[in-house]
Design an enzyme around this catalytic site. Structure first.
Site, short mmCIF file in Angstrom:
data_model
loop_
_atom_site.label_atom_id
_atom_site.label_comp_id
_atom_site.label_asym_id
_atom_site.label_seq_id
_atom_site.Cartn_x
_atom_site.Cartn_y
_atom_site.Cartn_z
N GLU A 62 79.07 21.05 31.25
CA GLU A 62 79.17 20.29 32.34
C GLU A 62 79.41 18.84 32.03
OE1 GLU A 62 77.24 19.37 36.69
OE2 GLU A 62 76.43 20.83 35.37
N ASP A 66 83.03 16.66 32.33
CA ASP A 66 83.02 15.52 33.17
C ASP A 66 83.77 14.39 32.55
OD1 ASP A 66 82.38 13.80 35.54
OD2 ASP A 66 81.02 12.72 33.86
N ASN A 131 80.23 22.20 39.46
CA ASN A 131 79.83 22.00 38.27
C ASN A 131 80.37 23.08 37.29
OD1 ASN A 131 78.01 20.26 39.48
ND2 ASN A 131 76.37 21.83 39.75
N GLU A 134 83.61 21.84 35.97
CA GLU A 134 83.38 20.99 34.61
C GLU A 134 83.02 21.41 33.49
OE1 GLU A 134 82.21 16.60 36.92
OE2 GLU A 134 80.69 18.18 36.64
#
Length: 247
Positions: A62, A66, A131, A134
């Site tokens: 994640e 990001d 989440n 990502e």
């Protein structure tokens, strides 16, 4: 890596076919490292660890996803908006990668359908969708490299959802917008938040928003932050003409 592969083989043996069938439809290509994508959809509640004792779940992926989303979106905006200064570009990128938008993307791809967890899916908060999106992006980058990851972000995020004019008018946080207006106009404001004693299954918080010592809106939600944002949104529409005129 073989140790991790064996863990997933034992825990997902019945679901592997459906998992990778769903995944390939989303990706548009066959993954090289199946283990990487299995990790991308493993929730921490599974309590899995590798032979070094490190946790096996999507949280580190994640983090990578990001960063990749931010990098690709930043480069796109830099090319598309040559007149935009750093502040403008930062604000526009924030709108694309906002938690709300990432949650919508995760829902659109139905990523929660293939997550492995000991927690019932009905108990997850809304952020699980973003989440997982990502973590998927992070897995793509580590599996196939920058170009494939960039192409996926263009196909799933930029091409269908990023329109510069629409983004310019999109509000990320009504609370931030309201506070900015109050500060410019030298209006005092106060968020009075208190725990709600209602009979809901989950604890709620209520908020009274006052501007210049006058209550202008009220709201309640399952967190202080959400309650303040809801109250700010209601206040924004009450003062929309004044706010949009001065911002």
């Amino acid at each position: 890596m073989s140790f991790i592969r064996n863990i997933f083989k034992n825990s997902r043996s019945e679901d592997d076919g459906n998992f990778f069938l769903h995944l390939e439809v989303i990706l548009g290509f066959k993954p090289k490292s199946k283990t990487l994508y299995q990790k991308a959809f493993t929730h921490r509640s599974m309590n899995l660890r590798d032979n070094k004792g490190d946790p096996i779940n999507y949280e580190r992926l994640e983090f990578v996803g990001d960063a990749m989303l931010s990098a690709v979106i930043a480069a796109y905006l830099y090319e598309q908006v040559p007149h935009g200064d750093e502040g403008y570009l930062t604000k526009m990128r924030s709108k694309v990668v906002s938690r709300e938008h990432l949650n919508e993307l995760g829902k659109e791809l139905k990523l929660i359908d293939i997550v492995k967890s000991r927690i019932p899916k009905s108990n997850f908060g809304n952020n699980i969708h973003g989440n997982l999106f990502e973590s998927l992006v992070g897995a793509i980058y580590l599996d196939r490299g920058y170009k494939t990851c960039e192409r996926f972000i263009f196909d799933r995020v930029i091409t269908p959802h990023v329109d510069i004019e629409t983004l310019e008018g999109k509000v990320i946080s009504y609370k931030s917008l309201l506070i900015e207006w109050c500060q410019k106009e030298k209006n005092t404001f106060d968020f009075e938040v208190y725990e709600d004693t209602g009979k809901d299954e989950f604890k709620h918080f209520s908020v009274r928003l006052s501007i210049n010592d006058k209550v202008v809106s009220k709201a309640r939600a399952t967190s202080k932050k959400k309650a303040e944002e809801k109250a700010s949104k209601r206040a924004f529409f009450a003062f929309q003409k004044e706010i949009t005129k001065h911002l």
